[in-house]
Design an enzyme around this catalytic site. Structure first.
Site, short mmCIF file in Angstrom:
data_model
loop_
_atom_site.label_atom_id
_atom_site.label_comp_id
_atom_site.label_asym_id
_atom_site.label_seq_id
_atom_site.Cartn_x
_atom_site.Cartn_y
_atom_site.Cartn_z
CB CYS A 8 21.41 10.17 26.52
SG CYS A 8 21.40 11.52 25.33
CG ASN A 11 17.96 13.44 21.45
OD1 ASN A 11 17.10 13.91 20.70
ND2 ASN A 11 18.73 12.47 21.04
CB CYS A 13 26.29 14.54 24.35
SG CYS A 13 26.61 16.28 24.67
NE ARG A 14 25.20 10.63 27.89
CZ ARG A 14 24.66 10.45 29.07
NH1 ARG A 14 25.11 9.48 29.85
NH2 ARG A 14 23.67 11.22 29.47
CB SER A 15 20.78 9.40 22.60
OG SER A 15 20.28 10.70 22.65
CG ASP A 119 26.07 13.66 30.01
OD1 ASP A 119 26.56 14.02 28.92
OD2 ASP A 119 24.93 13.98 30.39
#
Ligand code: 4NP
Length: 155
Positions: A8, A11, A13-15, A119
């Site tokens: 993402c 690196n 939050c999402r990934s 995001d």
């Protein structure tokens, strides 16, 4: 060994959420030894930083084991190492292509086809991000297992 990396923008939050969720799903499926799972960023913005506190809180709330993490940036040489490079949204693909040049081996794809995982750093909706990522990881694992089974049967 199937090598998967989630990518993402930051690196944090999402990934890393995807990394933790996928590790948990693989663990539950009793095939953990066949996977290497990691996550990285396309930007240097958060380099070395830990998972964002609200992302960590969401994982804990859902009973997903948190692991130690510091944000890393995707490097050109990572392209050859990983089998699956899984991103969250279209802009991640564009940013990755700046790093790797091109996707000749067709390894880069979105976690959910034709869908951008917003995001939560901007939306603040960590519940939605978690649910999207969880569903995406479940489908991905199912697809990989099916592929493995087909390959085994063909051998
Ligand atoms: P992520 O969220 O890509 O899901 O980790 C972000 C976190 C931080 C920033 C951007 C996105 N940032 O620019 O600092």
């Amino acid at each position: 060994m199937i090598k998967i990396i989630f990518v993402c923008l930051g690196n944090i939050c999402r990934s890393p959420m995807a990394e933790a969720i996928m590790k948990e799903l693989v663990f539950e499926s009793e095939i953990k030894e066949e996977f290497f799972i990691d996550s990285k960023a396309t930007s240097t913005e958060e380099l070395g930083n830990p998972i964002y506190p609200l992302a960590k809180k969401k994982l804990e709330e859902k009973g997903i084991l948190y692991f130690s993490h510091d944000a890393q940036v995707f490097r050109k040489e990572d392209y050859d190492f990983y089998d699956y490079i899984i991103v969250m949204e279209d802009s991640n693909i564009r940013n990755l292509l700046y790093i790797v040049g091109n996707d000749d081996s067709k390894k880069i794809r979105k976690l959910i086809p034709n869908y951008d995982i917003d995001d939560p750093w901007y939306t603040r909706n960590f519940e939605k991000a978690y649910n999207d990522i969880y569903n995406g990881c479940q489908k991905l694992l199912k697809e990989l297992m099916k592929q493995k089974k087909t390959k085994r049967e063909g051998e």
